[in-house]
Design a protein around this motif. Structure first.
Motif, PDB file in Angstrom:
ATOM      1  N   SER A  81       1.208  -1.156   0.089  1.00 16.05           N
ATOM      2  CA  SER A  81      -0.038  -0.011   0.517  1.00 16.05           C
ATOM      3  C   SER A  81       1.002   0.887  -0.758  1.00 16.05           C
ATOM      4  N   ALA A  82       2.046   0.986   0.753  1.00 11.19           N
ATOM      5  CA  ALA A  82       3.188   2.500   1.004  1.00 11.19           C
ATOM      6  C   ALA A  82       3.787   2.490  -0.716  1.00 11.19           C
ATOM      7  N   LEU A  83       3.885   1.427  -1.622  1.00  5.98           N
ATOM      8  CA  LEU A  83       4.271   1.282  -2.875  1.00  5.98           C
ATOM      9  C   LEU A  83       3.221   2.245  -3.726  1.00  5.98           C
ATOM     10  N   CYS A  84       2.638   1.592  -3.332  1.00  8.21           N
ATOM     11  CA  CYS A  84       1.362   2.575  -4.564  1.00  8.21           C
ATOM     12  C   CYS A  84       1.298   4.057  -4.249  1.00  8.21           C
ATOM     13  N   ALA A  85       0.625   4.289  -2.625  1.00  5.33           N
ATOM     14  CA  ALA A  85       0.980   5.591  -2.540  1.00  5.33           C
ATOM     15  C   ALA A  85       1.556   6.907  -2.873  1.00  5.33           C
ATOM     16  N   ALA A  86       3.075   5.596  -3.426  1.00  8.60           N
ATOM     17  CA  ALA A  86       4.137   6.672  -3.745  1.00  8.60           C
ATOM     18  C   ALA A  86       4.762   6.593  -4.963  1.00  8.60           C
ATOM     19  N   SER A  87       3.604   5.246  -6.105  1.00 11.68           N
ATOM     20  CA  SER A  87       4.252   5.806  -7.374  1.00 11.68           C
ATOM     21  C   SER A  87       4.183   6.964  -8.488  1.00 11.68           C
ATOM     22  N   PRO A  88       5.148   7.097  -8.534  1.00 13.67           N
ATOM     23  CA  PRO A  88       5.524   8.825 -10.155  1.00 13.67           C
ATOM     24  C   PRO A  88       4.840   8.442 -11.251  1.00 13.67           C
ATOM     25  N   ASP A  89       4.373   6.979 -11.251  1.00 14.99           N
ATOM     26  CA  ASP A  89       3.667   6.442 -12.235  1.00 14.99           C
ATOM     27  C   ASP A  89       2.392   5.378 -12.161  1.00 14.99           C
ATOM     28  N   MET A  90       2.120   5.542 -13.568  1.00 11.25           N
ATOM     29  CA  MET A  90       0.783   4.546 -14.075  1.00 11.25           C
ATOM     30  C   MET A  90       2.167   2.919 -13.871  1.00 11.25           C
ATOM     31  N   ASN A  91       3.231   3.040 -14.228  1.00  8.08           N
ATOM     32  CA  ASN A  91       3.400   1.599 -14.532  1.00  8.08           C
ATOM     33  C   ASN A  91       3.941   1.312 -13.040  1.00  8.08           C
ATOM     34  N   MET A  92       4.067   2.204 -12.337  1.00 11.53           N
ATOM     35  CA  MET A  92       4.755   1.527 -10.961  1.00 11.53           C
ATOM     36  C   MET A  92       3.417   1.705 -10.388  1.00 11.53           C
ATOM     37  N   LEU A  93       2.175   2.409 -10.619  1.00 14.56           N
ATOM     38  CA  LEU A  93       1.153   2.048  -9.554  1.00 14.56           C
ATOM     39  C   LEU A  93       0.356   0.751  -9.730  1.00 14.56           C
ATOM     40  N   LEU A  94       0.513   0.179 -11.191  1.00  9.32           N
ATOM     41  CA  LEU A  94      -0.113  -1.025 -11.630  1.00  9.32           C
ATOM     42  C   LEU A  94       0.796  -2.303 -11.149  1.00  9.32           C
ATOM     43  N   LEU A  95       2.333  -2.086 -10.809  1.00  6.36           N
ATOM     44  CA  LEU A  95       2.964  -3.258 -10.142  1.00  6.36           C
ATOM     45  C   LEU A  95       2.417  -2.753  -8.466  1.00  6.36           C
ATOM     46  N   GLY A  96       2.249  -1.938  -7.404  1.00  6.14           N
ATOM     47  CA  GLY A  96       2.373  -1.912  -6.941  1.00  6.14           C
ATOM     48  C   GLY A  96       0.464  -2.569  -6.518  1.00  6.14           C
ATOM     49  N   ARG A  97      -0.180  -2.358  -7.313  1.00 10.61           N
ATOM     50  CA  ARG A  97      -1.323  -3.220  -7.506  1.00 10.61           C
ATOM     51  C   ARG A  97      -1.250  -4.707  -7.540  1.00 10.61           C
ATOM     52  N   PHE A  98      -0.667  -4.688  -8.321  1.00  6.68           N
ATOM     53  CA  PHE A  98      -0.267  -6.653  -7.926  1.00  6.68           C
ATOM     54  C   PHE A  98       0.084  -7.126  -6.613  1.00  6.68           C
ATOM     55  N   LEU A  99       0.926  -5.742  -6.578  1.00  2.73           N
ATOM     56  CA  LEU A  99       1.645  -6.569  -5.205  1.00  2.73           C
ATOM     57  C   LEU A  99       0.913  -7.104  -3.969  1.00  2.73           C
ATOM     58  N   GLN A 100      -0.173  -5.014  -3.495  1.00  5.33           N
ATOM     59  CA  GLN A 100      -1.305  -5.590  -3.323  1.00  5.33           C
ATOM     60  C   GLN A 100      -2.273  -6.997  -3.050  1.00  5.33           C
ATOM     61  N   GLY A 101      -2.470  -6.797  -4.446  1.00  2.00           N
ATOM     62  CA  GLY A 101      -3.450  -8.265  -4.873  1.00  2.00           C
ATOM     63  C   GLY A 101      -2.873  -9.228  -4.435  1.00  2.00           C
ATOM     64  N   LEU A 102      -1.118  -9.279  -4.485  1.00  4.84           N
ATOM     65  CA  LEU A 102      -0.568 -10.545  -3.868  1.00  4.84           C
ATOM     66  C   LEU A 102      -0.733 -10.747  -2.149  1.00  4.84           C
ATOM     67  N   THR A 103      -0.499  -9.852  -2.031  1.00  2.94           N
ATOM     68  CA  THR A 103      -0.961  -9.964  -0.075  1.00  2.94           C
ATOM     69  C   THR A 103      -2.209  -9.669   0.500  1.00  2.94           C
ATOM     70  N   ALA A 104      -2.441  -9.389  -0.849  1.00  2.00           N
ATOM     71  CA  ALA A 104      -4.313  -8.470   0.033  1.00  2.00           C
ATOM     72  C   ALA A 104      -5.045 -10.057   0.052  1.00  2.00           C
ATOM     73  N   ALA A 105      -4.134 -11.088  -0.715  1.00  2.38           N
ATOM     74  CA  ALA A 105      -5.076 -12.399  -0.944  1.00  2.38           C
ATOM     75  C   ALA A 105      -5.087 -13.323   0.259  1.00  2.38           C
ATOM     76  N   SER A 106      -4.616 -13.124   1.286  1.00  4.72           N
ATOM     77  CA  SER A 106      -3.904 -13.426   2.793  1.00  4.72           C
ATOM     78  C   SER A 106      -5.060 -13.349   3.360  1.00  4.72           C
ATOM     79  N   GLY A 107      -5.957 -12.524   3.073  1.00  2.46           N
ATOM     80  CA  GLY A 107      -6.878 -11.853   4.269  1.00  2.46           C
ATOM     81  C   GLY A 107      -8.540 -13.091   3.592  1.00  2.46           C
ATOM     82  N   PRO A 108      -9.196 -13.058   2.597  1.00  6.21           N
ATOM     83  CA  PRO A 108     -10.146 -14.246   2.286  1.00  6.21           C
ATOM     84  C   PRO A 108      -9.350 -15.675   2.190  1.00  6.21           C
ATOM     85  N   VAL A 109      -8.661 -15.890   1.994  1.00  3.92           N
ATOM     86  CA  VAL A 109      -7.926 -17.042   2.205  1.00  3.92           C
ATOM     87  C   VAL A 109      -8.490 -17.613   3.511  1.00  3.92           C
TER      88      VAL A 109
END
Length: 392
Positions: A81-109
């Motif tokens: 989430s910190a990486l997403c907030a610090a993203s300077p462009d869309m490509n970095m935000l997309l990377l942050g969002r992928f990592l967010q999804g990768l880690t958010a999966a722990s919750g519902p599983v």
């Protein structure tokens, strides 16, 4: 009470990670100078990350226990989430969002797995449905909060808020007892993990429930993927009021989940899923009529989507437990495979809906109809005799 809060936040983590962020998508698209399709991709790439994340957390929690894996997942989510907030462009935000999804999966599983650990299958379906109904309040409020945050702060504040939610969930998890019955049993090598994946995919009923639940979720996600463009851009609703339209639609999901929770003791999960299809088809037909006639009526559109979300509320929890109950001694692994299939279906459907969006209603409803048809195919698969789970 604290454990219920933990389960609620865990189960809602992926949903709130998409819904809180919805009002900001048009702003981010404009700020970074990208297309609407690429803006929507930030939702689908989150779901793709979640799909792969769900393959990891279940098997790890079967071997190491639920609590340490949950704690690790939540702290990694905070970092993403910190990486997403610090993203300077869309490509970095997309990377942050992928990592967010990768880690958010722990919750519902792990929420699904903990419920499966502690309750027999029939009762677990009721508990999950009740949890889903309560959980829906969180993403119902999230777009409203996101919209108002956007009026006061830059879009980065939404990712800060997501990190704080994960921190609260981690704090609540500290007081809960470990529920895993298989700590240290089996192995975590590629052969073992691949074997568990193959076992789940070899069970026709498991796969049918996963496709059915994935299709139902995808029908809702096609709307989630394009709702900011439709409601704000096409229908002219202000950013601060956008969240209220989403709250109206979420009522459909809440009532569906609550109805499922009450009826699961007197009706089979299959019968409740079939009941849900009636609402889904009715909502899709109304939406299609609005699209074909180019009728931009917000009230009618909300009614159509309420019916489709009601279908999701009646369907998803019953599909989850129908799939996971086939592997009671491997609930974590089964939950992971289920989540992977569901999330990949959702990610692909959302990406298609976003790519096809053309400032009209038609692409969204065609994608919704396709998702409902896929869900029906999955339900048909569950009518076949189930392959017995392997002996453990």
């Amino acid at each position: 009470m604290i454990e219920k809060l933990m389960l609620l936040l865990m189960a809602a983590l992926m949903a709130v990670s998409t819904d809180l962020y919805l009002p900001a998508i048009p702003t981010i698209v404009q700020e970074f100078g990208v297309t609407e399709g690429k803006g929507q991709l930030s939702l689908s790439i989150f779901m793709a990350g979640a799909a792969f994340g769900q393959l990891i957390y279940g098997p790890l929690s079967d071997f190491y226990g639920r609590k340490p894996i949950l704690s690790s997942g939540l702290w990694l989510f905070i970092a993403a989430s910190a990486l997403c907030a610090a993203s300077p462009d869309m490509n970095m935000l997309l990377l942050g969002r992928f990592l967010q999804g990768l880690t958010a999966a722990s919750g519902p599983v792990l929420a699904r797995t903990i419920v499966a650990d502690r309750y027999p299958a029939h009762e677990a379906a009721s508990v999950l449905a009740a949890l889903s109904g309560t959980m829906a309040i969180v993403p119902a409020i999230a777009p409203i909060v996101g919209g108002w945050l956007l009026l006061v702060f830059p879009w980065q504040a939404q990712f800060v808020a997501l990190g704080l939610i994960a921190l609260v969930a981690w704090s609540a998890s500290l007081t809960t007892a470990e529920s895993c019955p298989t700590i240290g049993v089996g192995g975590l090598g590629a052969a073992e993990l691949g074997g568990r994946f193959v076992q789940c995919l070899g069970n026709r009923q498991f796969v049918g429930f996963a496709i059915c639940g994935g299709g139902a979720f995808a029908a809702m996600f096609c709307w989630i993927s394009t709702t900011a463009y439709i409601v704000i851009g096409l229908l002219g609703v202000s950013v601060e009021n956008f969240g209220y339209t989403f709250m109206v639609i979420i009522i459909g999901y809440i009532t569906g989940a609550r109805s499922s929770s009450r009826r699961v003791y007197s009706q089979s999960g299959i019968s409740l899923i079939r009941r849900g299809f009636g609402f889904g088809i009715a909502g899709a037909l109304l939406f299609l009529a609005l699209a074909v006639t180019r009728t931009h009526s917000l009230p009618l559109l909300l009614i159509a989507m309420m019916a489709i979300f009601h279908y999701g509320g009646l369907t998803i929890a019953n599909c989850q437990m129908g799939a996971i109950s086939a592997f009671p001694r491997q609930a974590g692994s089964a939950s992971s495979v289920y989540g992977f299939i569901q999330s990949m279906i959702v990610a692909i459907a959302g990406a298609i809906a976003g790519a096809l969006y053309n400032q009209t209603l038609l692409p969204t409803i065609l994608c919704i109809i396709g998702a409902i048809v896929l869900s029906a195919i999955g339900l048909r698969m569950t009518d076949e005799p189930a392959t017995p789970p392997p002996a453990t």
